[in-house]
Design a protein around this motif. Structure first.
Motif, short mmCIF file in Angstrom:
data_model
loop_
_atom_site.label_atom_id
_atom_site.label_comp_id
_atom_site.label_asym_id
_atom_site.label_seq_id
_atom_site.Cartn_x
_atom_site.Cartn_y
_atom_site.Cartn_z
N GLY A 1 -43.51 -50.33 43.43
CA GLY A 1 -44.50 -50.84 44.38
C GLY A 1 -44.12 -52.12 45.08
N CYS B 80 -44.80 -52.12 49.02
CA CYS B 80 -46.23 -52.22 49.32
C CYS B 80 -46.74 -53.63 49.03
N TYR C 47 -40.50 -50.84 57.40
CA TYR C 47 -41.66 -51.63 57.81
C TYR C 47 -41.99 -51.50 59.30
N CYS D 56 -45.97 -50.51 59.76
CA CYS D 56 -47.05 -50.93 58.85
C CYS D 56 -47.74 -52.22 59.26
N SER E 167 -47.72 -50.59 41.33
CA SER E 167 -48.57 -51.50 42.11
C SER E 167 -49.17 -52.62 41.26
N LYS F 26 -54.76 -51.84 47.56
CA LYS F 26 -54.35 -50.51 48.02
C LYS F 26 -54.27 -50.51 49.53
N LEU F 27 -53.16 -50.05 50.06
CA LEU F 27 -52.95 -50.02 51.50
C LEU F 27 -53.23 -48.62 52.04
N ARG G 84 -48.90 -48.71 55.04
CA ARG G 84 -47.91 -48.60 53.97
C ARG G 84 -46.50 -48.48 54.54
N ASP H 216 -42.08 -43.80 50.38
CA ASP H 216 -42.59 -42.85 49.39
C ASP H 216 -41.43 -42.08 48.74
#
Length: 699
Positions: A184, A187, A227, A230, A630, A649-650, A655, A659
């Motif tokens: 995480g 994030c 990025y 996001c 996270s 939590k995004l 985000r 993933d």
């Protein structure tokens, strides 16, 4: 009526059995909670690892974190008011726990709780251990209003209390986000940046409604392209930007590189090739090839600046190994005869001549010559610092107007890149001792770099960009009106120049901030956060190579080590993200004062983290291998106590693109993946119709 004594008694859970500076053993009462405690009517899990307890003392209450819980077989405890002496003494399971003392909680005159680092007075054996109230628990994990201006998550062990930190401390003293792949980190980095901008916007709306946006600056060096999508309203730069709508082309013309960066990418040997390369760059930047036409005063200014730029990175550490010894020793050895020649020039005026004479005397304090084996001796930091101080004194003698008119090989002044190889060859031909025979490989490397179509869009773009425009687009303009977040998507930058691109970009940002601070009378800085993903790749440990020629990766490490040491003075804060902290430069890591530690399972990484944190905090680090995604432990300057935090939590649009691959869904056809290799090859820069395969038999 509830008295203070009865109130404390209702929260008492045990007594102190033994005391050590880093560990306090607590014997739990037989009637203390076994799974759930009710603190002021609020049910909480107890006892539990990472729970907080208080040990009242004369200076307030010691805050302890539970790091171990267990049962020991002992004789049945004798209870006050009960006649237990005639019972058979069978083994009885006594519950115990180890508590790590972390700080002191005290009450203020305004009846607010305040947490301080450290422990002034330790408890004694038999002292009470109590549960904190809800207000006390909030004070432990959230701190005071002055400390918390931006939220970073919630604390699962404190009723999901919102955790806020001071951005001046978090970013101003450098932050490292460390953890395994998939824990995480990305994030967390994105959430921190978004929270900082959102919190600043809320503060502006409540205090200065006339201001429309925060004057914040985040520059994200993104080697994986995570990025780009996001941050709302961010400015994104990318190679082959025409393939993505709303993305700007990333340019870093090679004329912005200094002589050390040119030498690293071209692998210029220090003895012959590098001096010739420096001379060629100097003449091309000044627009003249007549070095002899400059007066001695200008030559001294250029030569002293060159020496200072070559050795300043070592002034506080000294030099003991290669390639640093070769670079630093060679620069010192070459400079001394040049300075002695300038002193013999009758046209060289005072006071410049007197200060240069003193620099020569300083250089002669230590003999910088190669030994019989061809190596330079170790160079002490005290000596290097003295040389640097005298160089700076000489440079400061020159008026600002004169300095702006003198250009050396490291100034980011435009010149025609196509002329470099030819001009270098011309210089070598005019040098004595047939120097041209030593630069043939250097010329080939420079021509190959500038002629590589994969690199030309970045280092030699068709539409060039001025330095002022580059700084305005990357760092931003006054008031942050144009952008708060700049993302440099470097995922398509060729690997051969990726380290150098990051090194040059970071150096230009640092030097621009230095000049900004020196250009205003108040010496105000321009607060900017420089974010680097995959930091272990670009700021790796010193490899202790024996080669004199620095590589681009070594230049990149040296640049960030300089930013880590000096950036804070000029308003630059580092935010580093890495999955292998044990491979990071120790110099950079030691300058990070705050850490966000995600799940870490590698034993070498755990050992390194244990050495970075105080002894009293090491018990918490045992939880690192089993932290959920996270979740992270915040410790260091940004938090008075180590705190377990669950990151916000995004949403999908906020985000990073990091993933995990969905192998099974693609393999089983649940998710489609269409392929068009022709389009990919065309975007790659290769036209398929030009690549014809001819059968040898048909020829």
């Amino acid at each position: 009526m509830t008295t203070p004594i009865s109130h404390i008694s209702s929260r008492t859970i045990g007594t102190v059995e033994s005391v050590a500076p880093e560990n306090i053993t607590v014997l739990l009462d037989t009637d203390s909670p076994k799974s759930t405690a009710f603190s002021e009517g609020i049910p909480v899990s107890f006892p539990k690892i990472n729970n907080y307890v208080l040990l009242p003392s004369e200076t307030g209450a010691i805050v302890g974190v539970i790091v171990w819980i267990g049962i020991e077989r002992s004789g049945y405890p004798k209870r006050t008011g009960h006649d237990d002496f005639e019972l058979i003494d069978l083994p009885f399971p006594l519950r115990k726990m180890n508590v790590c003392p972390m700080g002191t909680l005290s009450g203020t005159k305004s009846k607010q709780w305040k947490l301080e680092r450290g422990v002034q007075s330790y408890p004694s054996v038999g002292d009470l251990v109590i549960l904190p109230t809800a207000d006390q628990l909030a004070a432990i994990v959230t701190g005071t209003a002055e400390d918390g201006r931006m939220t970073v998550g919630t604390c699962p062990t404190a009723h999901q209390a919102s955790i806020s930190v001071n951005p001046d401390t978090l970013f101003g003293r450098h932050l490292a986000v460390l953890g395994n792949t998939g824990s995480g980190k990305s994030c967390t980095v994105a959430g921190i940046i978004q929270s900082a901008i959102t919190s600043a916007q809320q503060e502006i709306e409540s205090t200065k409604p006339s201001v429309t946006h925060p004057n914040a600056r985040f520059i994200v060096l993104d080697p994986n392209g995570e990025y780009s999508r996001c941050f709302n309203g961010s400015r994104v730069f990318k190679v082959q930007s025409d393939l993505v709508e709303g993305v700007l082309p990333f340019k870093l013309p090679a004329w912005m590189w200094n002589s050390s960066e040119w030498a690293s990418i071209a692998q210029a040997a220090t003895k012959t090739q590098r001096p010739l390369l420096q001379k060629a760059l100097r003449e091309l930047r000044t627009g003249t090839s007549d070095w002899a036409g400059l007066d001695v005063k200008a030559k001294v200014w250029i030569r002293v600046r060159t020496l200072l730029s070559s050795i300043s990175r070592y002034r506080f550490t000294g030099v003991t190994g290669y390639p640093d010894l070769g670079n630093c020793g060679g620069a010192l050895e070459i400079a001394l005869p040049d300075f002695e020649a300038y002193l013999r020039d009758q046209t060289f005026p005072e006071p410049y001549k007197g200060e240069l004479a003193f620099l020569v005397s300083v250089l002669k304090v230590e003999s910088i010559e190669k030994n019989n084996a061809g190596y330079y001796p170790s160079i002490r930091n005290v000596f290097l610092n003295s040389v640097c101080e005298q160089c700076e004194k000489i440079i400061n003698l020159y008026p600002i107007s004169y300095q702006s008119g003198c250009i050396n090989e490291d100034n980011p002044t435009y010149f025609n890149l196509t002329q470099l190889a030819d001009h270098l060859e011309l210089i070598a031909a005019n040098e004595p001792n047939n120097a041209g025979q030593y630069i043939s490989t250097l010329l080939l490397r420079i021509k190959a770099i500038l002629g590589d179509s994969r690199m030309s869009g970045v280092i030699a773009p068709e539409e060039d960009i001025a330095l002022e425009t580059w700084l305005n687009m990357v760092i931003g303009d006054g008031g942050g009106a144009n952008v708060q977040v700049t993302v440099l998507d470097l995922s398509l930058v060729p690997h051969e120049i990726l380290h150098l691109v990051i090194a040059v970009t970071s150096r230009l940002i640092l030097e621009a901030h230095q000049r900004y601070r020196n250009s205003n009378s108040q010496k105000d800085n321009l607060p900017t956060v420089l974010v680097l993903e995959e930091a272990h790749t670009f700021i790796s440990k010193n490899s202790n190579r024996s080669d004199d020629i620095p590589t681009p990766s070594e230049m990149c490490r040296a640049t960030f080590e300089r930013i880590a040491r000096e950036g804070r003075k000029f308003g630059i804060g580092l935010l580093l993200s890495s999955q292998r902290p044990s491979e990071l430069s120790e110099t950079v890591l030691s300058q990070c004062n705050s850490f966000m530690l995600h799940r870490i399972t590698n034993d070498r990484d755990q050992e390194l983290i244990a050495r970075l944190v105080p002894d009293t905090s090491r018990g918490l680090l045992r939880e690192l291998p089993c932290l959920p995604t996270s979740h992270y432990i915040l410790l260091g300057a940004a938090s008075k106590l180590p705190i377990l935090i669950q990151a916000h939590k995004l949403e999908n649009g906020q985000r990073p693109d990091s993933d995990d691959p969905e192998f099974w869904d693609v393999w089983t056809g649940k998710k489609e993946r269409s392929i068009d290799w022709e389009q990919i090859v065309n975007e790659w820069g290769q036209a398929t119709d030009e690549c014809e395969i001819v059968d040898k038999e048909e020829e």
